[in-house]
Design an enzyme around this catalytic site. Structure first.
Site, PDB file in Angstrom:
ATOM      1  N   GLY A   7       0.860  -1.194   0.000  1.00  9.11           N
ATOM      2  CA  GLY A   7       0.000   0.000   0.000  1.00  9.11           C
ATOM      3  C   GLY A   7       0.884   1.227   0.000  1.00  9.11           C
ATOM      4  O   GLY A   7       1.069   1.873   1.019  1.00  9.11           O
ATOM      5  N   LEU A  11       1.103   7.612   2.664  1.00  2.00           N
ATOM      6  CA  LEU A  11       1.642   7.147   3.944  1.00  2.00           C
ATOM      7  C   LEU A  11       2.759   6.128   3.734  1.00  2.00           C
ATOM      8  O   LEU A  11       3.861   6.272   4.264  1.00  2.00           O
ATOM      9  CB  LEU A  11       0.511   6.564   4.791  1.00  2.00           C
ATOM     10  N   ASN A 102      -6.095   3.041   8.488  1.00  2.00           N
ATOM     11  CA  ASN A 102      -7.072   3.809   9.267  1.00  2.00           C
ATOM     12  C   ASN A 102      -8.150   2.940   9.889  1.00  2.00           C
ATOM     13  O   ASN A 102      -8.487   1.881   9.363  1.00  2.00           O
ATOM     14  CB  ASN A 102      -7.772   4.822   8.355  1.00  2.00           C
ATOM     15  N   LYS A 184      -7.434   7.918  17.751  1.00  2.36           N
ATOM     16  CA  LYS A 184      -7.269   8.445  16.396  1.00  2.36           C
ATOM     17  C   LYS A 184      -8.620   8.713  15.749  1.00  2.36           C
ATOM     18  O   LYS A 184      -8.802   9.695  15.019  1.00  2.36           O
ATOM     19  CB  LYS A 184      -6.451   7.450  15.553  1.00  2.36           C
ATOM     20  N   GLU A 269     -12.957   5.305   2.920  1.00  5.43           N
ATOM     21  CA  GLU A 269     -12.725   4.246   3.911  1.00  5.43           C
ATOM     22  C   GLU A 269     -13.856   4.232   4.944  1.00  5.43           C
ATOM     23  O   GLU A 269     -13.623   4.412   6.142  1.00  5.43           O
ATOM     24  CB  GLU A 269     -11.382   4.472   4.591  1.00  5.43           C
TER      25      GLU A 269
END
Lengths: 308, 308
Positions: A7, A11, A102, A184, A269
């Site tokens: 991925g 990030l 996430n 988060k 997401e």
């Protein structure tokens, strides 16, 4: 240490580049950036100073990477149906699997296939965007908090935190992964969704008193849901929310990834950031009316027939 | 009867045209349609049959209309700062003032200048849009419920209902104007705002189970707020909400005026449809978290610097 990045979005590319610059061998699984990175390398445009990796070990197939010491997962969760098949070829008997994805449900998904004690999770506080192919922009923050899926503060998690920190990525190992994931979400649930829904950035949201109040109200819903999950210690909602707002104030004009994704008509997401947290809150008897409303409206937008 | 129409948008043009066709003298205060209507008349494209008014009495200034028997107000509420000055020249000693504007606060605004007993209010269930200048499209529904600002079922309100009904506009006089205004908000608050916010029409909202549930949840908030306003009789929430949903089902692909306004970057009627009802609910101690969230997000969009 040999690190495989699954991925390689904003990030994965940024953290992978930082680790490679610190001397680690990093293998990137690449898709859209493969040609650009293979021919020109990777350019990192960072608030801490730009740098370039002229030689990058990029792959178009996970099968060709082989076993690594650490798998770093930055895959968007809407592609999680491919997660196991992408991780599998890299996972040897001594491989640690760290997902920085996430939301909730990612470690659980990995644990259906891989031994739970191989799995770690982390949350990244990173403002980054991809630019042209082969370019990644680091706009702010960058720190990581990580922990064992099985709980507890392991030597391995502390060693990984050390590796990141030495590579210029402030990193802390914690004993309660679930708590940092929920913490988060206190930021992600309001800011990701509201910016995606309204196409207004975090500064615009905070500058308009009614939406600033709404951000706080949604954060309070997430705190209540989190504190119903039997964390090792409760989140102190008032000061925590205040800190999240204070942290966001200087992020002038920042567009969270979900806002960028919606603008580019990419999938969001929603499962990891909304659906699973809402299910866990409902199971604990905690109502989240605003969060549920936000999720409903975001999901409605996903039904756009033109969406890729 | 001499009728003056203030606010000749889709609603004012349609009802004015119906009344003129029935033999009444109708004077329209026109803005953008003035040239087209003066030269070519008014074309009504109606599900009940198209018709044309080749000669229309149109004015660019309210001062030139003179006193009328009935002032019919269809002005958008975001232009309410001009309401009194537009109505004043038409209001003689025997003039009835009927506002069919959306939301709450319009009769009260008129009552600051005109005697309360001259004022009536009504709610229109009308699906209509303006087309090219000089054209109005009647897409569905059309009925009106009206009542005295001072309350009670007066002979005048019944006479006005008769006049509309004879002109082909089903109309009912009621004794509790506040109740019908709140009943109308049960539809307007979810559908106007959610379609404007998401750019999805009523059918898209109802086809997606989470937003269908959200519409019901918001309706329930409005019912609770309404029933805290000491109406002559309470609204029976469950069946009423069911009826609103059933009524909306056949409105395939309908875009409420607020959605059209947002799409055209025009201001929205947020004060009358959201801010005042929210204030009245808060005063009665009723929370409306979803309605408040919707209002906050709509108001955020109004801050667009490009908005006209």
């Amino acid at each position: 240490m040999h690190i495989g990045v699954i991925g390689s979005g904003a990030l994965g590319l940024y953290y992978g580049a930082m680790l490679q610059r610190a001397g680690h061998r990093v293998s990137f699984l690449l898709r859209s950036d493969y040609d650009a990175i293979s021919s020109q390398g990777l350019q990192v445009h960072s608030i801490n100073g730009d740098f370039e990796l002229s030689r990058v070990e990029g792959y178009q197939s996970a099968d060709r990477i082989g076993h690594v010491d650490l798998i770093l997962i930055g895959l968007k969760t809407f592609a999680n149906q491919h997660l196991v098949e992408l991780v599998q070829p890299l996972a040897g008997p001594d491989t640690a699997i760290l997902t920085l994805q996430n939301g909730l449900g990612n470690e659980e998904l990995l644990a259906e296939t891989f031994p739970a004690e191989k799995i770690l999770g982390g949350v990244a506080f990173l403002c980054s965007n991809r630019g042209e192919p082969g370019h990644v922009h680091h706009l702010g923050e960058g720190r990581i908090r990580l922990g064992e899926f099985c709980g507890g503060l392991s030597p391995r998690s502390q060693q990984l935190a050390e590796i990141f920190s030495q590579a210029g990525v402030p990193c802390e190992a914690v004993d309660d992964l679930r708590k940092i994931r929920w913490e988060k979400l206190i930021w992600n649930i309001p800011f990701n969704g509201l910016t995606a829904l309204t196409d207004k950035n975090v500064t615009e949201l905070l500058s308009h008193p009614p939406t600033r109040a709404l951000v706080r109200d949604i954060m309070a819903e997430v705190v209540a849901a989190a504190n119903a999950q039997q964390l090792t210690s409760p989140i102190n909602g008032g000061p925590f929310i205040e800190r999240m707002i204070q942290m966001t104030e200087p992020m002038l004009g920042y567009s969270p990834s979900m806002m960028v994704d919606r603008r580019k008509n990419r999938p969001l997401e929603l499962e990891a950031i909304y659906a699973i947290p809402l299910k866990m809150a409902a199971k604990a008897g905690v109502g989240m009316p605003r969060t549920e409303m936000l999720y409903s409206l975001l999901a409605l937008g996903e039904k756009d027939p033109d969406r890729k």
